[in-house]
Design an enzyme around this catalytic site. Structure first.
Site, PDB file in Angstrom:
ATOM      1  N   ASP A 140     -15.596  16.598   5.036  1.00  0.00           N
ATOM      2  CA  ASP A 140     -16.673  17.504   5.434  1.00  0.00           C
ATOM      3  C   ASP A 140     -17.739  17.384   4.360  1.00  0.00           C
ATOM      4  OD1 ASP A 140     -18.424  19.573   5.908  1.00  0.00           O
ATOM      5  OD2 ASP A 140     -16.868  21.069   6.291  1.00  0.00           O
ATOM      6  N   ILE A 141     -18.896  16.834   4.723  1.00  0.00           N
ATOM      7  CA  ILE A 141     -19.900  16.574   3.692  1.00  0.00           C
ATOM      8  C   ILE A 141     -20.548  17.860   3.169  1.00  0.00           C
ATOM      9  CG2 ILE A 141     -20.341  14.253   4.625  1.00  0.00           C
ATOM     10  CD1 ILE A 141     -23.176  15.266   5.409  1.00  0.00           C
ATOM     11  N   ASN A 163     -23.455   8.597   7.702  1.00  0.00           N
ATOM     12  CA  ASN A 163     -23.942   8.798   9.078  1.00  0.00           C
ATOM     13  C   ASN A 163     -23.968  10.268   9.501  1.00  0.00           C
ATOM     14  OD1 ASN A 163     -24.140   8.041  12.158  1.00  0.00           O
ATOM     15  ND2 ASN A 163     -22.268   9.279  11.935  1.00  0.00           N
ATOM     16  N   PHE A 174     -30.602  20.866  15.347  1.00  0.00           N
ATOM     17  CA  PHE A 174     -30.696  21.963  16.316  1.00  0.00           C
ATOM     18  C   PHE A 174     -31.353  21.414  17.572  1.00  0.00           C
ATOM     19  CE2 PHE A 174     -29.937  24.357  12.539  1.00  0.00           C
ATOM     20  CZ  PHE A 174     -29.394  25.561  12.957  1.00  0.00           C
ATOM     21  N   GLN A 187     -32.809  27.425  10.691  1.00  0.00           N
ATOM     22  CA  GLN A 187     -32.686  26.008  11.047  1.00  0.00           C
ATOM     23  C   GLN A 187     -32.963  25.127   9.827  1.00  0.00           C
ATOM     24  OE1 GLN A 187     -34.412  24.606  14.662  1.00  0.00           O
ATOM     25  NE2 GLN A 187     -34.159  26.536  15.748  1.00  0.00           N
ATOM     26  N   TYR A 200     -35.469  19.120  10.911  1.00  0.00           N
ATOM     27  CA  TYR A 200     -34.749  17.838  10.989  1.00  0.00           C
ATOM     28  C   TYR A 200     -35.587  16.739  10.337  1.00  0.00           C
ATOM     29  CZ  TYR A 200     -32.417  13.793  13.136  1.00  0.00           C
ATOM     30  OH  TYR A 200     -31.757  12.589  13.346  1.00  0.00           O
ATOM     31  N   LYS A 253     -34.688  14.449   7.025  1.00  0.00           N
ATOM     32  CA  LYS A 253     -34.601  12.982   7.057  1.00  0.00           C
ATOM     33  C   LYS A 253     -35.628  12.339   6.118  1.00  0.00           C
ATOM     34  CE  LYS A 253     -31.107  12.420   9.931  1.00  0.00           C
ATOM     35  NZ  LYS A 253     -29.805  11.918   9.456  1.00  0.00           N
ATOM     36  N   VAL A 294     -30.558   7.236  20.643  1.00  0.00           N
ATOM     37  CA  VAL A 294     -29.211   6.860  21.079  1.00  0.00           C
ATOM     38  C   VAL A 294     -28.562   7.982  21.892  1.00  0.00           C
ATOM     39  CG1 VAL A 294     -26.969   6.046  20.283  1.00  0.00           C
ATOM     40  CG2 VAL A 294     -29.016   5.497  18.951  1.00  0.00           C
TER      41      VAL A 294
HETATM   42  P1  NAP Z   1     -23.599  13.324  17.017  1.00  0.00           P
HETATM   43  O1  NAP Z   1     -23.056  12.642  18.220  1.00  0.00           O
HETATM   44  O2  NAP Z   1     -23.941  14.765  17.082  1.00  0.00           O
HETATM   45  O3  NAP Z   1     -22.573  13.053  15.820  1.00  0.00           O
HETATM   46  C1  NAP Z   1     -22.776  13.609  14.565  1.00  0.00           C
HETATM   47  C2  NAP Z   1     -21.528  13.403  13.748  1.00  0.00           C
HETATM   48  O4  NAP Z   1     -21.724  13.986  12.452  1.00  0.00           O
HETATM   49  C3  NAP Z   1     -20.300  14.111  14.358  1.00  0.00           C
HETATM   50  O5  NAP Z   1     -19.162  13.324  14.141  1.00  0.00           O
HETATM   51  C4  NAP Z   1     -20.227  15.402  13.548  1.00  0.00           C
HETATM   52  O6  NAP Z   1     -18.936  15.956  13.479  1.00  0.00           O
HETATM   53  C5  NAP Z   1     -20.635  14.842  12.191  1.00  0.00           C
HETATM   54  N1  NAP Z   1     -20.952  15.900  11.235  1.00  0.00           N
HETATM   55  C6  NAP Z   1     -21.860  16.900  11.335  1.00  0.00           C
HETATM   56  N2  NAP Z   1     -21.792  17.678  10.250  1.00  0.00           N
HETATM   57  C7  NAP Z   1     -20.826  17.169   9.446  1.00  0.00           C
HETATM   58  C8  NAP Z   1     -20.277  17.536   8.201  1.00  0.00           C
HETATM   59  N3  NAP Z   1     -20.700  18.610   7.540  1.00  0.00           N
HETATM   60  N4  NAP Z   1     -19.310  16.763   7.649  1.00  0.00           N
HETATM   61  C9  NAP Z   1     -18.870  15.667   8.304  1.00  0.00           C
HETATM   62  N5  NAP Z   1     -19.311  15.292   9.511  1.00  0.00           N
HETATM   63  C10 NAP Z   1     -20.288  16.037  10.073  1.00  0.00           C
HETATM   64  O7  NAP Z   1     -24.941  12.621  16.513  1.00  0.00           O
HETATM   65  P2  NAP Z   1     -25.379  11.078  16.457  1.00  0.00           P
HETATM   66  O8  NAP Z   1     -26.510  10.923  17.380  1.00  0.00           O
HETATM   67  O9  NAP Z   1     -24.205  10.182  16.556  1.00  0.00           O
HETATM   68  O10 NAP Z   1     -25.983  11.034  14.979  1.00  0.00           O
HETATM   69  C11 NAP Z   1     -25.450  10.264  13.923  1.00  0.00           C
HETATM   70  C12 NAP Z   1     -26.524  10.090  12.876  1.00  0.00           C
HETATM   71  O11 NAP Z   1     -27.623   9.377  13.420  1.00  0.00           O
HETATM   72  C13 NAP Z   1     -27.109  11.416  12.364  1.00  0.00           C
HETATM   73  O12 NAP Z   1     -27.360  11.313  10.985  1.00  0.00           O
HETATM   74  C14 NAP Z   1     -28.413  11.527  13.135  1.00  0.00           C
HETATM   75  O13 NAP Z   1     -29.344  12.349  12.473  1.00  0.00           O
HETATM   76  C15 NAP Z   1     -28.837  10.084  13.183  1.00  0.00           C
HETATM   77  N6  NAP Z   1     -29.797   9.746  14.233  1.00  0.00           N
HETATM   78  C16 NAP Z   1     -29.462   9.874  15.556  1.00  0.00           C
HETATM   79  C17 NAP Z   1     -30.386   9.507  16.525  1.00  0.00           C
HETATM   80  C18 NAP Z   1     -30.075   9.585  18.002  1.00  0.00           C
HETATM   81  O14 NAP Z   1     -30.949   9.268  18.816  1.00  0.00           O
HETATM   82  N7  NAP Z   1     -28.859   9.949  18.390  1.00  0.00           N
HETATM   83  C19 NAP Z   1     -31.657   9.035  16.148  1.00  0.00           C
HETATM   84  C20 NAP Z   1     -31.968   8.922  14.807  1.00  0.00           C
HETATM   85  C21 NAP Z   1     -31.018   9.266  13.852  1.00  0.00           C
HETATM   86  P3  NAP Z   1     -18.460  17.116  14.510  1.00  0.00           P
HETATM   87  O15 NAP Z   1     -18.020  16.418  15.762  1.00  0.00           O
HETATM   88  O16 NAP Z   1     -17.353  17.758  13.772  1.00  0.00           O
HETATM   89  O17 NAP Z   1     -19.630  18.025  14.742  1.00  0.00           O
END
Ligand code: NAP
Length: 276
Positions: free
Chosen positions: A62-63, A89, A94, A105, A193, A197, A230
């Protein structure tokens, strides 16, 4: 102590992190750790990969929890004498329509995305072995949010000499300014957010600089990246990339060959260095 190379991915029980682990299981010549804050969700994800014929290992992380970060650090130190690949990652966002006050937030988002990621780096970067690769998953939103900052803030965030302490102070100031309701006047954009970032991208630039200064001969490459838009729980079903496609740039950076000396300290999207 095992001499096997080891890769660690944070927030990997679903979404892009899970897809990064899947790709590393296929391409990384060593042990791949799928980490998650919730052990049940993490083990379930490992089992899912096992059904695909892939072998990932699990460790809790847990980060937001310094003890959890330090437990992983001690485990890696003892079992592997360090680590070879770290993909930061884990992140939160929100939803656009969330009614939580902006100050809440800001505090919650910065806590995980910036301060949590920074704590992982503080504890694990000293363990990264020569030729190691570190990938901090940021977002293109960091660039657009930078454009929404005052000229003064933009200058600070683009500076080649900003220190980690100065960056931490600015991130704390953003949270405080939202609590006082003065973030607009103080030159911040209206996105918690986005600011979190900005923090991740600027932190990556600083860390790469420190690696140049302190560990020049170790050939470690550290970059920030955007995975693209994504389809995950975070971004929703309308996003253009599959999680496997979103994993491509982070995995490319995690597997940069040992004779590569770039990119380093860059912000990368679609495997291309972007201006900051
Ligand atoms: P996601 O499906 O919501 O997955 C986020 C992951 O981070 C989940 O496994 C979540 O765990 C975990 N997490 C959250 N808080 C945490 C904590 N305190 N300690 C450890 N793990 C934690 O989101 P995603 O789209 O895959 O995003 C992954 C990364 O890509 C993020 O950094 C996001 O900001 C970045 N990103 C995503 C997009 C996009 O379009 N999806 C675009 C740009 C950047 P839980 O299941 O326990 O909540």
């Amino acid at each position: 102590m095992s001499g096997v190379p080891v890769a660690v991915v944070t927030g990997a029980n679903k979404g892009i992190g899970f897809a990064i682990v899947r790709a590393l299981c296929k391409q990384f010549p060593g042990d791949v750790y799928l980490t998650a804050r919730d052990p049940a969700r993490g083990q379930e994800a490992v089992a899912k990969l096992q059904q695909e014929g892939l072998r990932a290992l699990f460790h809790q992380l847990d980060i937001d929890d310094l003890q959890s970060i330090r437990a992983l650090r001690d485990f890696l130190k003892e079992k592997y004498g360090g680590l070879n690949v770290l993909v930061n990652n884990a992140g939160i966002a929100f939803k656009v329509h969330d009614t939580a006050p902006f100050a809440v937030q800001a505090e919650v988002t910065l806590k995980t995305n910036f301060f949590g990621t920074r704590n992982v780096c503080t504890e694990l970067l000293p363990l990264v072995k020569p030729y190691g690769r570190v990938v901090n998953v940021s977002s293109m939103v960091s660039s657009s949010a930078l454009g929404g900052c005052s000229q003064e803030l933009q200058q600070k965030f683009r500076s080649d000499s900003i220190t980690e302490e100065e960056l931490v102070q600015l991130m704390n100031k953003f949270v405080e300014d939202t609590k006082k309701g003065v973030h607009d006047r103080e030159g911040w954009p209206n996105t918690a957010y986005g600011v979190s970032k900005i923090g991740v991208t600027v932190l990556s630039r600083i860390q790469a600089r420190l690696l140049n200064e302190k560990r020049r001969g170790d050939h470690i490459l550290l970059n920030a990246c955007c995975p693209g838009w994504v389809r995950t729980d975070m971004a929703g079903p309308k996003a253009t990339k599959s999680p496997d496609e979103g994993a491509e740039t982070p995995v490319y950076l995690a597997l940069l060959p040992s004779d590569a000396d770039a990119p380093h300290g860059q912000f990368v999207s679609n495997k291309t260095v972007r201006p900051w």
